[in-house]
Design a protein around this motif. Structure first.
Motif, PDB file in Angstrom:
ATOM      1  N   SER A  41       0.698  -1.286  -0.199  1.00 21.33           N
ATOM      2  CA  SER A  41       0.189  -0.124  -0.055  1.00 21.33           C
ATOM      3  C   SER A  41       0.900   1.268  -0.058  1.00 21.33           C
ATOM      4  N   CYS A  65       3.664  -1.157   9.987  1.00 26.73           N
ATOM      5  CA  CYS A  65       4.100  -1.273   9.008  1.00 26.73           C
ATOM      6  C   CYS A  65       5.142  -2.699   8.683  1.00 26.73           C
ATOM      7  N   ILE A 106      -0.016  -1.148   6.888  1.00 22.68           N
ATOM      8  CA  ILE A 106       0.772  -0.674   5.667  1.00 22.68           C
ATOM      9  C   ILE A 106       1.836  -1.794   5.443  1.00 22.68           C
ATOM     10  N   LEU A 240       0.595   8.868   5.801  1.00 23.90           N
ATOM     11  CA  LEU A 240       0.214   7.364   5.824  1.00 23.90           C
ATOM     12  C   LEU A 240      -0.833   7.045   6.716  1.00 23.90           C
TER      13      LEU A 240
END
Length: 292
Positions: A41, A65, A106, A240
């Motif tokens: 992403s 992440c 993410i 983000l």
């Protein structure tokens, strides 16, 4: 020295690298479970020698992440013919509670040639339409010399820096056009000897703007990240939509280092070379960088 460099080039050649991968049970498992793996992403698309390794490392420390198996997957430039399953195998299993990044929202990778390869924006938009893209821009004069020293250390460049930039036009002649005309074409000349061309950021960003909306792209000045990493990283996390987090350490995550300095007359010549391109960049971004 020559024997060592030849061995390194052979060991890391595409054919040998692929053979090593196929011989790995771990990678076989990743390939056969590719359909259960999430596409990224977030992509850090460049520029090369502009702090992408450091930013990748900071994000690796964030609990939300999940990084790719290797930092530079190079799917959309060098490995596009391998197909999406090959790409997916580089990312964690979706919903894998046993994974160390089980709470990740993410998934991401960083391949700094993406920014410069003219085929990548369209390819990536088709495969990752909702992905966010980050660009780090370093003073193109400093970036060019760092790129040159990187090539020298890896045994790819035999010329002096002055001779290399003088030869760049001839080396790259027709390569950009050939990349666009032949989808499967791979150009080592375009990848390795684009010391000056990669620093004309404005044309590259315009190419990306033709495929991605502004809200999905973040452009950062590399020097500002080097000076104030905590501040810039906070901007990245806000972009983000991630929780605030401090990495294990800030600072340079790149293992290499270069001691040589550029000749002053060469630097001045490059400052003049890049000046009109930088002005176009600043107009595009609506801000100015303190590049000298």
């Amino acid at each position: 020295m020559r024997s060592s460099r030849a061995t390194t080039r052979f060991w890391h050649s595409p054919a040998v690298r692929q053979t090593r991968q196929l011989a790995s049970p771990r990678l076989w498992f990743r390939y056969w479970t590719a359909g259960r793996r999430a596409l990224p992403s977030l992509v850090i698309a460049g520029a090369q020698k502009a702090g992408t390794t450091s930013l990748f490392g900071y994000l690796c420390d964030h609990p939300q992440c999940a990084p790719s198996l290797t930092k530079e997957v190079h799917y959309f430039d060098r490995n596009f013919t391998r197909g999406e399953s090959w790409y997916r195998m580089h990312f964690p299993l979706a919903g894998d509670a046993a994974h160390e990044n089980a709470g990740a929202t993410i998934t991401f990778e960083s391949s700094p040639y993406y920014m410069f390869d003219p085929r990548v924006p369209q390819r990536m938009r088709q495969s990752l339409p909702d992905a966010k893209v980050i660009f780090l821009l370093r003073n193109p004069v400093s970036r060019a010399y760092s790129h040159y020293q990187h090539s020298r250390r890896r045994g790819r460049e035999a010329l002096t820096f002055e001779a290399a930039i003088a030869a760049e036009g001839a080396r790259l002649a027709g390569e950009h056009e050939k990349l666009l005309q032949e989808p499967n074409y791979q150009s080592q000349l375009h990848q390795r000897f684009s010391y000056l061309a990669r620093g004309i950021y404005v044309d590259q960003l315009r190419r990306w703007q033709a495929h991605y909306p502004a809200e999905q792209m973040l452009v950062l000045q590399a020097e500002r990240m080097f000076r104030s990493p905590e501040e810039v990283f906070a901007e990245v996390l806000e972009f983000l939509g991630l929780d605030p987090c401090r990495p294990s350490r800030f600072g340079n995550r790149y293992a290499g280092g270069y001691q040589e300095t550029m000749k002053q007359e060469t630097r001045q010549r490059l400052v003049e070379h890049f000046s009109p391109h930088n002005e176009r960049l600043f107009e595009l971004l609506g801000t100015r960088y303190d590049w000298k």
